[in-house]
Scaffold this motif. Structure first.
Motif, PDB file in Angstrom:
ATOM      1  N   THR A 249       0.990  -1.177   0.036  1.00  0.00           N
ATOM      2  CA  THR A 249      -0.099  -0.155   0.186  1.00  0.00           C
ATOM      3  C   THR A 249       0.961   1.320   0.029  1.00  0.00           C
ATOM      4  O   THR A 249       0.290   2.104  -0.577  1.00  0.00           O
ATOM      5  CB  THR A 249      -0.981  -0.194   1.150  1.00  0.00           C
ATOM      6  N   TRP A 252       1.457   1.699  -3.804  1.00  0.00           N
ATOM      7  CA  TRP A 252       0.784   2.126  -4.377  1.00  0.00           C
ATOM      8  C   TRP A 252       0.115   3.601  -4.134  1.00  0.00           C
ATOM      9  O   TRP A 252      -0.325   4.477  -4.611  1.00  0.00           O
ATOM     10  CB  TRP A 252      -0.550   1.311  -4.429  1.00  0.00           C
ATOM     11  N   ALA A 256      -0.272   6.876  -6.297  1.00  0.00           N
ATOM     12  CA  ALA A 256      -1.599   7.715  -6.266  1.00  0.00           C
ATOM     13  C   ALA A 256      -1.184   9.268  -5.833  1.00  0.00           C
ATOM     14  O   ALA A 256      -1.762  10.128  -6.390  1.00  0.00           O
ATOM     15  CB  ALA A 256      -2.375   6.932  -5.443  1.00  0.00           C
ATOM     16  N   SER A 293      -6.974   7.026  -7.623  1.00  0.00           N
ATOM     17  CA  SER A 293      -6.090   7.514  -6.653  1.00  0.00           C
ATOM     18  C   SER A 293      -6.324   7.991  -5.311  1.00  0.00           C
ATOM     19  O   SER A 293      -5.465   7.541  -4.214  1.00  0.00           O
ATOM     20  CB  SER A 293      -5.018   8.782  -7.356  1.00  0.00           C
ATOM     21  N   LEU A 296      -6.721   4.787  -3.271  1.00  0.00           N
ATOM     22  CA  LEU A 296      -5.473   4.225  -2.978  1.00  0.00           C
ATOM     23  C   LEU A 296      -4.612   5.086  -1.849  1.00  0.00           C
ATOM     24  O   LEU A 296      -4.075   4.471  -1.051  1.00  0.00           O
ATOM     25  CB  LEU A 296      -4.698   4.178  -4.220  1.00  0.00           C
ATOM     26  N   ARG A 297      -4.793   6.151  -1.954  1.00  0.00           N
ATOM     27  CA  ARG A 297      -4.194   7.026  -0.626  1.00  0.00           C
ATOM     28  C   ARG A 297      -4.864   6.782   0.266  1.00  0.00           C
ATOM     29  O   ARG A 297      -4.306   6.525   1.562  1.00  0.00           O
ATOM     30  CB  ARG A 297      -4.335   8.559  -1.054  1.00  0.00           C
ATOM     31  N   THR A 340      -5.755  -4.473   1.285  1.00  0.00           N
ATOM     32  CA  THR A 340      -4.612  -4.606   0.406  1.00  0.00           C
ATOM     33  C   THR A 340      -5.150  -5.102  -0.957  1.00  0.00           C
ATOM     34  O   THR A 340      -4.643  -4.757  -1.958  1.00  0.00           O
ATOM     35  CB  THR A 340      -3.621  -5.469   0.905  1.00  0.00           C
ATOM     36  N   ALA A 343      -6.992  -2.620  -3.027  1.00  0.00           N
ATOM     37  CA  ALA A 343      -5.997  -1.617  -3.473  1.00  0.00           C
ATOM     38  C   ALA A 343      -5.238  -2.174  -4.645  1.00  0.00           C
ATOM     39  O   ALA A 343      -5.088  -1.491  -5.498  1.00  0.00           O
ATOM     40  CB  ALA A 343      -5.030  -1.157  -2.370  1.00  0.00           C
ATOM     41  N   GLN A 346      -7.204  -1.984  -7.641  1.00  0.00           N
ATOM     42  CA  GLN A 346      -7.739  -0.551  -8.228  1.00  0.00           C
ATOM     43  C   GLN A 346      -6.265   0.011  -8.560  1.00  0.00           C
ATOM     44  O   GLN A 346      -6.357   0.823  -9.721  1.00  0.00           O
ATOM     45  CB  GLN A 346      -7.806   0.512  -6.969  1.00  0.00           C
ATOM     46  N   ALA A 347      -5.033  -0.400  -7.999  1.00  0.00           N
ATOM     47  CA  ALA A 347      -3.961  -0.004  -8.731  1.00  0.00           C
ATOM     48  C   ALA A 347      -3.565  -0.700 -10.164  1.00  0.00           C
ATOM     49  O   ALA A 347      -3.113   0.048 -11.078  1.00  0.00           O
ATOM     50  CB  ALA A 347      -2.626  -0.204  -7.764  1.00  0.00           C
TER      51      ALA A 347
END
Length: 420
Positions: A249, A252, A256, A293, A296-297, A340, A343, A346-347
């Motif tokens: 994370t 990523w 992001a 993004s 992800l943040r 995770t 994420a 999404q990444a």
């Protein structure tokens, strides 16, 4: 499994749901019972898988408070349901014999987490592939390099993306090491294997200690886990997983953060992939928010405290079995792993569809003026006793960019070739 307040949770599917963890616990009980039977310590093989399922989750969860964990109720159900009509009721009493609740929960979590780690590893391979493409396509796309939010010197987007790629390659290597060493937990009441030794002694074994150790190895082999010494209060297997997930994370989150910065309208060098219904505002229809993004943040911000809980629990593990510290790990690890996975997905989507505006990057670099070459000019004045030399174009001050990019691409290709 759904989570209204963690958008995207559905991307993790059934991973580490109550039903998945319950199924993993049954697999542990089955592997252990089979090991007892194969060693001649239990009289009869029983088929446990499928005897309990999602419909039993609610009652087991409600009853777990009585003993502090769900294994006690699970064992009762298995013993009740495992013996076929006409069978000896005593056959069911061999279920769980020689295990303790922590053995079952710890090992089941290793199995359930392994599925999540495998999913993350697959997403990382996809992301590495996407980034290789971005680096190759933009290795000479010049842009302003920024430090402490300000213009610094020229760079290329290819090198920026190579930096992202190096971060993900580090994560993939760490994750592979963790996946390869996920351990079984078979220690018995206080980690001495005493019950297995006693069972072997009572059946006339010449080397009961060796039989007990072999039971653990057989269970590990059946579950494709590493056979290790009991780790009831040595919690590094859990914190190692947490550390690997947080590292993912982190990586990523860094990507992001660059994307949300460079996607600002006044910069407009990057943009997220377009998808119908994504990025809108409830009141401002002109907006196209970088939602992937942003989420992800969010994951990168929320993950470290979860890993911190795992480390705190590890530090407070007491005696031969922890009193509360162990219990704090279960849902913490489940939450961290599911988030995770979300994420990771999404990444992958972000990097596969990231839009790069090379013209805008070059325009912003040109607009920065001679300031982005101030470092170069200072070096030239120093080296030439105050003189100057020809060449004022930003692309003439890119240092060893090509060599750095080549090294990263070579590492990435090796990683992709070696990955399963």
């Amino acid at each position: 499994m759904t989570d209204l307040l963690w958008p995207g949770d559905e991307r993790a599917g059934d991973l580490l749901t109550d039903a998945a963890v319950l199924a993993a616990m049954v697999r542990v009980e089955q592997a252990w019972l089979d090991a007892l039977v194969d060693a001649g310590l239990a009289p009869k093989a029983l088929h446990l898988v499928g005897l309990v399922g999602p419909d039993d989750v609610a009652s087991l969860a409600a009853g777990a408070e009585g003993g502090g964990n769900p294994v006690i109720g699970l064992v009762s159900l298995l013993r009740e349901r495992a013996v076929p009509p006409g069978g000896a009721e005593s056959d069911g009493t061999w279920i769980h014999r020689g295990l303790t609740s922590q053995d079952v929960v710890d090992t089941a979590l290793m199995l359930a987490v392994r599925d999540a780690l495998d999913r993350v590893a697959g997403e990382l391979r996809d992301q590495i592939t996407s980034l290789v493409g971005l680096v190759e396509a933009h290795r000479r796309t010049t842009m302003v390099g920024r430090t402490l939010t300000q213009h610094a010197v020229p760079t290329t987007f290819g090198l920026v993306a190579a930096g992202w790629l190096e971060g993900l390659l580090d994560v993939a290597e760490d994750l592979d090491r963790v996946r390869a060493t996920l351990p079984v937990q078979v220690g018995g009441a206080v980690g001495t294997l005493a019950a297995g030794v006693e069972l072997a002694r009572l059946t006339g074994s010449a080397d009961p200690e060796a039989v007990a150790v072999q039971l653990a190895r057989a269970t590990a082999g059946a579950l494709r886990l590493a056979a290790v010494r009991p780790w009831h209060v040595r919690r590094r297997p859990v914190t190692r997983i947490g550390d690997a997930l947080v590292a993912a994370t982190d990586a990523w989150g860094q990507v992001a953060t660059d994307v949300v910065t460079l996607a600002r309208p006044e910069i407009a060098e990057l943009a997220e992939p377009v998808k119908a219904g994504r990025g809108g505002s409830s009141t401002m229809p002109q907006k196209q928010n970088p939602v992937l993004s942003v989420l992800l943040r969010r994951a990168a911000l929320a993950a470290p405290p979860l890993a911190s809980t795992l480390h705190t629990a590890a530090a407070l593990a007491v005696d031969q079995r922890p009193d509360g510290a162990w219990h704090a790990e279960w849902d913490t690890l489940r939450t961290l792993a599911r988030r995770t996975v979300v994420a990771a997905d999404q990444a992958s989507e972000l990097l596969a569809g990231l839009r790069v505006d090379g013209d805008r990057m070059r325009a912003n670099l040109d607009a920065a003026g001679d300031g982005v070459l101030a470092e170069r000019d200072g070096i030239r004045r120093l080296a030439t006793d105050g003189g100057t030399s020809e060449g004022s174009k930003p692309h003439s001050y890119l240092g060893a960019t090509d060599l750095l990019v080549d090294a990263t691409l070579a590492r990435a290709r090796t990683s992709l070739e070696e990955s399963p």
